[in-house]
Design a protein around this motif. Structure first.
Motif, PDB file in Angstrom:
ATOM      1  N   ASP A  40      27.478 -42.353  20.102  1.00  0.00           N
ATOM      2  CA  ASP A  40      27.764 -40.972  19.719  1.00  0.00           C
ATOM      3  C   ASP A  40      26.988 -40.022  20.633  1.00  0.00           C
ATOM      4  OD1 ASP A  40      27.902 -38.425  18.501  1.00  0.00           O
ATOM      5  OD2 ASP A  40      28.150 -39.338  16.520  1.00  0.00           O
ATOM      6  N   ASP A  42      26.983 -36.751  20.693  1.00  0.00           N
ATOM      7  CA  ASP A  42      26.382 -35.618  19.988  1.00  0.00           C
ATOM      8  C   ASP A  42      25.012 -35.986  19.410  1.00  0.00           C
ATOM      9  OD1 ASP A  42      28.529 -33.928  20.554  1.00  0.00           O
ATOM     10  OD2 ASP A  42      29.595 -34.513  18.725  1.00  0.00           O
ATOM     11  N   ARG A  45      22.632 -36.076  22.321  1.00  0.00           N
ATOM     12  CA  ARG A  45      22.282 -34.713  22.754  1.00  0.00           C
ATOM     13  C   ARG A  45      21.268 -34.080  21.805  1.00  0.00           C
ATOM     14  NH1 ARG A  45      27.729 -34.096  23.379  1.00  0.00           N
ATOM     15  NH2 ARG A  45      28.371 -34.531  25.486  1.00  0.00           N
TER      16      ARG A  45
END
Length: 66
Positions: A40, A42, A45
């Motif tokens: 993933d 996201d 990040r």
């Protein structure tokens, strides 16, 4: 420094320590999320954002202590 902030023996205030500790706890949580969802982007990040913020905080504390 406000009356509500207390300076610790390392020269950081209680508020700074709390923020640093909050970032450290957030990082641990985010690393656990990465383990749960390694693909993933996201999540990765978000972890990177926390690492960057923690790095800035620790550098500021190191500079203040010098």
């Amino acid at each position: 420094m406000s009356d509500s902030e207390e300076t610790t023996t390392t020269g950081t205030t209680t508020a700074e320590t709390t923020t640093t500790e909050a970032l450290q706890h957030a990082l641990v949580g985010q690393l656990m999320a990465i383990i749960g969802a390694p693909d993933d982007e996201d999540v990765a990040r978000a972890a990177d954002d926390i690492v960057q913020a923690l790095d800035v905080r620790l550098r500021e504390a190191q500079t203040a202590a010098a």
